[in-house]
Scaffold this motif. Structure first.
Motif, mmCIF file in Angstrom:
data_model
loop_
_atom_site.group_PDB
_atom_site.id
_atom_site.type_symbol
_atom_site.label_atom_id
_atom_site.label_comp_id
_atom_site.label_asym_id
_atom_site.label_seq_id
_atom_site.Cartn_x
_atom_site.Cartn_y
_atom_site.Cartn_z
ATOM 1 N N LYS A 1 16.850 -24.918 -40.046
ATOM 2 C CA LYS A 1 15.705 -25.657 -39.998
ATOM 3 C C LYS A 1 15.058 -26.049 -38.756
ATOM 4 C CE LYS A 1 17.674 -28.038 -44.499
ATOM 5 N NZ LYS A 1 17.995 -29.089 -44.954
ATOM 6 N N VAL A 2 13.711 -26.365 -38.752
ATOM 7 C CA VAL A 2 13.281 -26.759 -37.553
ATOM 8 C C VAL A 2 13.520 -28.199 -37.320
ATOM 9 C CG1 VAL A 2 10.800 -27.310 -36.477
ATOM 10 C CG2 VAL A 2 11.336 -24.950 -37.918
ATOM 11 N N VAL A 3 13.828 -28.587 -36.106
ATOM 12 C CA VAL A 3 14.332 -29.993 -35.875
ATOM 13 C C VAL A 3 13.468 -30.575 -35.000
ATOM 14 C CG1 VAL A 3 17.004 -29.405 -36.286
ATOM 15 C CG2 VAL A 3 15.943 -29.105 -33.952
ATOM 16 N N GLY A 4 12.391 -29.930 -34.489
ATOM 17 C CA GLY A 4 11.464 -30.647 -33.801
ATOM 18 C C GLY A 4 10.568 -29.772 -33.148
ATOM 19 N N GLY A 5 9.615 -30.160 -32.545
ATOM 20 C CA GLY A 5 8.294 -29.522 -31.751
ATOM 21 C C GLY A 5 8.026 -30.255 -30.552
ATOM 22 N N TYR A 6 7.018 -29.407 -29.916
ATOM 23 C CA TYR A 6 6.685 -29.802 -28.508
ATOM 24 C C TYR A 6 5.341 -30.083 -28.509
ATOM 25 C CZ TYR A 6 11.399 -29.066 -27.235
ATOM 26 O OH TYR A 6 12.900 -29.040 -27.200
ATOM 27 N N LYS A 7 4.512 -31.100 -28.060
ATOM 28 C CA LYS A 7 3.187 -31.262 -28.279
ATOM 29 C C LYS A 7 2.403 -31.059 -26.985
ATOM 30 C CE LYS A 7 3.971 -34.740 -31.982
ATOM 31 N NZ LYS A 7 3.474 -35.924 -32.654
ATOM 32 N N GLY A 8 1.086 -31.184 -27.075
ATOM 33 C CA GLY A 8 0.517 -31.162 -25.904
ATOM 34 C C GLY A 8 -0.041 -29.862 -25.386
ATOM 35 N N ILE A 9 0.259 -28.683 -26.006
ATOM 36 C CA ILE A 9 -0.189 -27.275 -25.632
ATOM 37 C C ILE A 9 -1.401 -26.649 -26.351
ATOM 38 C CG2 ILE A 9 0.786 -25.078 -25.660
ATOM 39 C CD1 ILE A 9 3.686 -26.125 -26.050
ATOM 40 N N ALA A 10 -2.180 -26.457 -25.534
ATOM 41 C CA ALA A 10 -3.458 -25.785 -26.133
ATOM 42 C C ALA A 10 -3.776 -24.320 -26.124
ATOM 43 C CB ALA A 10 -4.722 -26.543 -25.112
ATOM 44 N N GLY A 11 -2.816 -23.571 -25.838
ATOM 45 C CA GLY A 11 -3.115 -22.156 -26.185
ATOM 46 C C GLY A 11 -1.721 -21.558 -26.363
ATOM 47 N N ALA A 12 -1.876 -20.198 -26.743
ATOM 48 C CA ALA A 12 -0.598 -19.644 -27.046
ATOM 49 C C ALA A 12 0.408 -19.740 -25.916
ATOM 50 C CB ALA A 12 -0.920 -18.335 -27.444
ATOM 51 N N VAL A 13 1.719 -19.638 -26.375
ATOM 52 C CA VAL A 13 2.844 -19.958 -25.249
ATOM 53 C C VAL A 13 3.072 -18.487 -25.083
ATOM 54 C CG1 VAL A 13 5.174 -20.492 -24.811
ATOM 55 C CG2 VAL A 13 3.894 -21.966 -25.992
ATOM 56 N N ARG A 14 3.297 -18.002 -23.676
ATOM 57 C CA ARG A 14 3.684 -16.568 -23.284
ATOM 58 C C ARG A 14 5.180 -16.470 -22.883
ATOM 59 N NH1 ARG A 14 -0.757 -13.822 -22.052
ATOM 60 N NH2 ARG A 14 0.724 -11.960 -21.868
ATOM 61 N N SER A 15 5.803 -17.538 -22.509
ATOM 62 C CA SER A 15 7.104 -17.677 -21.848
ATOM 63 C C SER A 15 7.699 -18.959 -21.962
ATOM 64 C CB SER A 15 7.084 -17.050 -20.458
ATOM 65 O OG SER A 15 8.250 -16.752 -19.860
ATOM 66 N N VAL B 1 13.408 -27.805 -21.020
ATOM 67 C CA VAL B 1 12.743 -26.424 -21.599
ATOM 68 C C VAL B 1 11.420 -26.193 -20.760
ATOM 69 C CG1 VAL B 1 12.241 -27.221 -23.593
ATOM 70 C CG2 VAL B 1 12.389 -24.857 -23.167
ATOM 71 N N ALA B 2 10.981 -25.213 -19.957
ATOM 72 C CA ALA B 2 9.616 -24.936 -19.629
ATOM 73 C C ALA B 2 9.060 -24.073 -20.378
ATOM 74 C CB ALA B 2 9.912 -24.569 -18.095
ATOM 75 N N GLU B 3 7.700 -24.274 -20.555
ATOM 76 C CA GLU B 3 6.910 -23.176 -21.221
ATOM 77 C C GLU B 3 5.524 -22.708 -20.254
ATOM 78 O OE1 GLU B 3 3.687 -23.576 -22.804
ATOM 79 O OE2 GLU B 3 3.523 -25.800 -22.101
ATOM 80 N N ALA B 4 5.012 -21.838 -20.447
ATOM 81 C CA ALA B 4 3.483 -21.478 -19.752
ATOM 82 C C ALA B 4 2.980 -20.563 -20.813
ATOM 83 C CB ALA B 4 3.964 -20.993 -18.548
ATOM 84 N N GLY B 5 1.635 -20.528 -20.672
ATOM 85 C CA GLY B 5 0.755 -19.653 -21.402
ATOM 86 C C GLY B 5 -0.629 -19.729 -21.297
ATOM 87 N N LEU B 6 -1.505 -19.404 -22.160
ATOM 88 C CA LEU B 6 -2.677 -19.417 -21.792
ATOM 89 C C LEU B 6 -3.664 -20.448 -21.499
ATOM 90 C CD1 LEU B 6 -3.573 -16.755 -24.796
ATOM 91 C CD2 LEU B 6 -2.908 -16.324 -22.547
ATOM 92 N N ASP B 7 -3.158 -21.662 -21.490
ATOM 93 C CA ASP B 7 -3.987 -22.900 -21.302
ATOM 94 C C ASP B 7 -3.817 -23.140 -19.658
ATOM 95 O OD1 ASP B 7 -1.463 -23.804 -21.384
ATOM 96 O OD2 ASP B 7 -1.619 -25.375 -22.530
ATOM 97 N N ARG B 8 -3.190 -22.453 -18.969
ATOM 98 C CA ARG B 8 -2.956 -22.337 -17.504
ATOM 99 C C ARG B 8 -2.087 -23.637 -17.057
ATOM 100 N NH1 ARG B 8 -8.099 -20.484 -18.731
ATOM 101 N NH2 ARG B 8 -8.773 -18.630 -17.488
ATOM 102 N N PHE B 9 -1.346 -23.962 -17.949
ATOM 103 C CA PHE B 9 -0.282 -25.283 -17.488
ATOM 104 C C PHE B 9 0.832 -24.630 -17.718
ATOM 105 C CE2 PHE B 9 -4.171 -27.849 -18.384
ATOM 106 C CZ PHE B 9 -3.753 -28.935 -17.401
ATOM 107 N N VAL B 10 1.672 -25.163 -16.810
ATOM 108 C CA VAL B 10 3.452 -25.047 -16.908
ATOM 109 C C VAL B 10 3.976 -26.403 -17.140
ATOM 110 C CG1 VAL B 10 5.397 -24.401 -15.615
ATOM 111 C CG2 VAL B 10 3.312 -23.293 -15.114
ATOM 112 N N ARG B 11 4.610 -26.477 -18.419
ATOM 113 C CA ARG B 11 5.260 -27.910 -18.703
ATOM 114 C C ARG B 11 6.568 -27.890 -18.755
ATOM 115 N NH1 ARG B 11 0.585 -26.859 -21.850
ATOM 116 N NH2 ARG B 11 -0.978 -28.301 -21.675
ATOM 117 N N VAL B 12 7.096 -28.941 -18.704
ATOM 118 C CA VAL B 12 8.632 -29.157 -18.829
ATOM 119 C C VAL B 12 8.865 -30.261 -19.641
ATOM 120 C CG1 VAL B 12 10.715 -29.739 -17.777
ATOM 121 C CG2 VAL B 12 9.169 -28.158 -16.319
#
Length: 369
Positions: free
Chosen positions: A262-276, A286-297
């Motif tokens: 089951k999905v236990v949660g999600g992360y908000k504020g991302i405006a483009g597809a996540v690439r990594s 957890v860090a994510e980065a993608g097409l919206d040109r932001f790196v988020r932690v």
């Protein structure tokens, strides 16, 4: 904001031909190894960004026009990369897998896998073991040290394996209408340290996440359908908890409990597809980065708050977490920010208070005109 960001640009200018498609760290963490769009594989020193090794894939820019499953593949691209201090292993979307020692005097291993590969990943503990899958390409796990290849008439060409893989999955049963379920493996993660009988998580372009265990058979032990409304392109397994992070092609980044599916949660504020995606060593961030040109932690527990964010001006293709540097807790970082505000705050001079007599004198003067 993220602190301590360093930018290394070897060419000095932004070049799409040199854009990084895949990136990995060596087993001891001394180098970054990158695979570029022009077919170059580069090993870069982590401390100062100097070029340690460089390799160019022969014929990478040659014209390509292959029809596979009703779609045309018109260019090569790297779909996976792994490295040690002595060698790297890279795979393209045409199924061309190369195991290349950095010492060019040693002969490489050139292995031809099925066309339209989507992802190749090496085992985190056993770098000689890798998994690969794609569109109409079932997940297969190989040991590069044990693989045997067919003889080729042309030296330096890719050859099909004549030996069997360590493990190969089978498709799920037909659907309720008796139709075959199409195969579209988009990503995979090793869940166990056992390379001989691995346990693997797989995502598909048809919104499924599946768990395979080589000890129980070739069919999935768990098949969670519809965990996302869109194709799932990237997954990341936690090394601390039985959890899996996954991202689809619409910018949805979520967390799955592998015990319940089951999905236990999600992360908000991302405006483009996540690439990594990448996890901290203690698994709390957890860090994510993608097409919206932001790196988020983000934090991985509790409210899953956004802890840091950095705008990097370019579309990000890959993010890695450097475990050789000790992570600081969010409380320590927050306290440093507060201390910095107080240190930079201008000192205000204390104004002298007016006496009560002056106030009465001013009031009297006003009323008497």
């Amino acid at each position: 904001m993220l602190a301590g960001v360093e930018v290394w640009a070897h060419s000095g200018t932004v070049s799409r031909d040199k854009s990084i498609q895949q990136m990995a760290t060596t087993t001891e963490g001394a180098m970054f190894v990158v695979g570029r769009k022009n077919g170059a594989i580069e090993a870069i020193g982590k401390e100062d960004g100097h070029l340690v090794h460089e390799f160019a894939e022969p014929g990478f820019d040659d014209p390509v026009n292959i029809k596979h499953n009703g779609k045309y593949i018109t260019e090569r691209s790297f779909v996976g990369l792994g490295a040690t201090e002595e060698a790297f292993i890279a795979c393209t979307n045409l199924g061309e897998l190369r195991y290349q020692p950095f010492d060019t005097e040693e002969a490489p291993v050139l292995m031809q896998l099925p066309v339209d590969a989507w992802r190749m990943r090496t085992h985190p503990k056993h770098t000689n073991v890798f998994a690969v899958g794609g569109r109409e390409h079932e997940l297969s796990i190989w040991d590069i040290d044990a693989v045997r290849l067919a003889e080729t008439t042309c030296g330096g060409s890719y050859a099909k394996p004549t030996s069997a893989p360590l493990f190969k999955t089978k498709n799920v049963a037909d659907d309720n209408l008796g139709l075959r379920v199409p195969v579209w493996v988009t990503d995979m993660q090793f869940l166990s340290d056992d390379a001989a009988s691995p346990r693997v998580a797989v995502s598909t372009g048809h919104r499924q996440i599946r768990i395979y265990d080589a000890k129980t058979g070739a069919r999935p032990t768990h098949n969670w359908d519809g965990v996302s409304k869109h194709p799932i392109y990237h997954i990341l397994a936690s090394h601390m908890k039985p959890e899996l992070f996954f991202a689809d092609n619409m910018g949805n980044f979520q967390q799955l409990d592998l015990r319940m599916g089951k999905v236990v949660g999600g992360y908000k504020g991302i405006a483009g597809a996540v690439r990594s995606m990448a996890l901290s060593e203690d698994g709390t961030m957890v860090a994510e980065a993608g097409l919206d040109r932001f790196v988020r932690v983000y934090e991985t527990d509790g409210m899953r708050r956004l802890l840091h964010r950095a705008y990097v001006k370019q579309r990000v293709t890959h993010v890695l977490w450097d475990w050789s540097v000790k992570d600081r807790s969010y409380g320590e970082i927050e306290q440093d920010e507060v201390d910095e505000i107080w240190d930079n705050m201008a000192k205000m001079e204390h104004r002298k208070k007016r006496t009560s007599g002056i106030k009465r004198k001013t009031a009297v003067a006003t009323t008497t005109g």
